[in-house]
Motif scaffolding. Structure first.
Motif, mmCIF file in Angstrom:
data_model
loop_
_atom_site.group_PDB
_atom_site.id
_atom_site.type_symbol
_atom_site.label_atom_id
_atom_site.label_comp_id
_atom_site.label_asym_id
_atom_site.label_seq_id
_atom_site.Cartn_x
_atom_site.Cartn_y
_atom_site.Cartn_z
ATOM 1 N N GLU A 25 0.923 -1.143 0.125
ATOM 2 C CA GLU A 25 -0.160 -0.067 -0.238
ATOM 3 C C GLU A 25 0.904 1.157 -0.041
ATOM 4 O O GLU A 25 1.856 1.150 0.523
ATOM 5 N N MET A 26 0.510 2.206 -0.806
ATOM 6 C CA MET A 26 1.069 3.514 -0.864
ATOM 7 C C MET A 26 0.211 4.541 -1.660
ATOM 8 O O MET A 26 -0.473 4.298 -2.005
ATOM 9 N N PRO A 27 0.758 5.680 -1.311
ATOM 10 C CA PRO A 27 -0.034 6.995 -1.957
ATOM 11 C C PRO A 27 -0.040 6.900 -3.054
ATOM 12 O O PRO A 27 0.645 6.244 -4.049
ATOM 13 N N ALA A 28 -1.210 7.291 -3.869
ATOM 14 C CA ALA A 28 -1.496 7.190 -5.250
ATOM 15 C C ALA A 28 -0.552 7.912 -6.236
ATOM 16 O O ALA A 28 -0.326 7.358 -7.188
ATOM 17 N N ASP A 29 0.080 9.097 -5.908
ATOM 18 C CA ASP A 29 0.961 9.541 -6.511
ATOM 19 C C ASP A 29 2.093 8.856 -6.772
ATOM 20 O O ASP A 29 2.877 8.697 -7.702
ATOM 21 N N HIS A 30 2.755 7.981 -5.606
ATOM 22 C CA HIS A 30 4.097 7.081 -5.817
ATOM 23 C C HIS A 30 3.572 6.103 -6.419
ATOM 24 O O HIS A 30 4.382 5.559 -7.570
ATOM 25 N N ALA A 31 2.358 5.552 -6.640
ATOM 26 C CA ALA A 31 1.864 4.376 -7.444
ATOM 27 C C ALA A 31 1.987 4.813 -8.818
ATOM 28 O O ALA A 31 2.498 4.010 -9.680
ATOM 29 N N HIS A 32 1.368 5.889 -9.175
ATOM 30 C CA HIS A 32 1.284 6.301 -10.502
ATOM 31 C C HIS A 32 2.792 6.499 -11.094
ATOM 32 O O HIS A 32 3.039 6.284 -12.169
ATOM 33 N N GLU A 33 3.710 7.198 -10.166
ATOM 34 C CA GLU A 33 5.148 7.479 -10.630
ATOM 35 C C GLU A 33 5.638 5.981 -10.958
ATOM 36 O O GLU A 33 6.495 5.905 -11.960
ATOM 37 N N LEU A 34 5.536 4.955 -10.107
ATOM 38 C CA LEU A 34 6.095 3.626 -10.569
ATOM 39 C C LEU A 34 5.615 3.289 -11.783
ATOM 40 O O LEU A 34 6.574 2.528 -12.464
ATOM 41 N N VAL A 35 4.351 3.121 -11.862
ATOM 42 C CA VAL A 35 3.922 2.608 -13.015
ATOM 43 C C VAL A 35 4.271 3.333 -14.373
ATOM 44 O O VAL A 35 4.460 2.723 -15.379
ATOM 45 N N THR A 36 4.394 4.700 -14.302
ATOM 46 C CA THR A 36 4.595 5.542 -15.337
ATOM 47 C C THR A 36 6.185 5.347 -15.659
ATOM 48 O O THR A 36 6.548 5.174 -16.930
#
Length: 71
Positions: A25-36
């Motif tokens: 689990e992590m903040p949405a902005d971190h998740a988006h950055e990793l996937v991007t």
């Protein structure tokens, strides 16, 4: 958000990834950055998918054993 590293284990982007392939689990902005940055390496979902396991980090030891000191 919940993120899963396709090749479990190791450390990357400031996270220690579980060896069992669990979701972190992590903040949405971190998740988006990793996937991007690495879409072939990371998968993100708003919820842990059915049948998925959520990684539960080990509790930190604060030295408190819950006992009252004897006088």
């Amino acid at each position: 958000m919940f993120v899963k590293k396709r090749k479990p284990g190791g450390t990357s982007h400031g996270y220690q990834w579980p060896k069992g392939g669990e979701w972190v689990e992590m903040p949405a902005d971190h998740a988006h950055e990793l996937v991007t940055i690495q879409p072939d390496e990371f998968e993100a979902q708003p919820e842990v998918p059915r049948g998925g396991k959520l990684h539960k980090p080990a509790a930190e030891d604060d030295g408190d054993d819950g006992k009252t000191p004897e006088e």
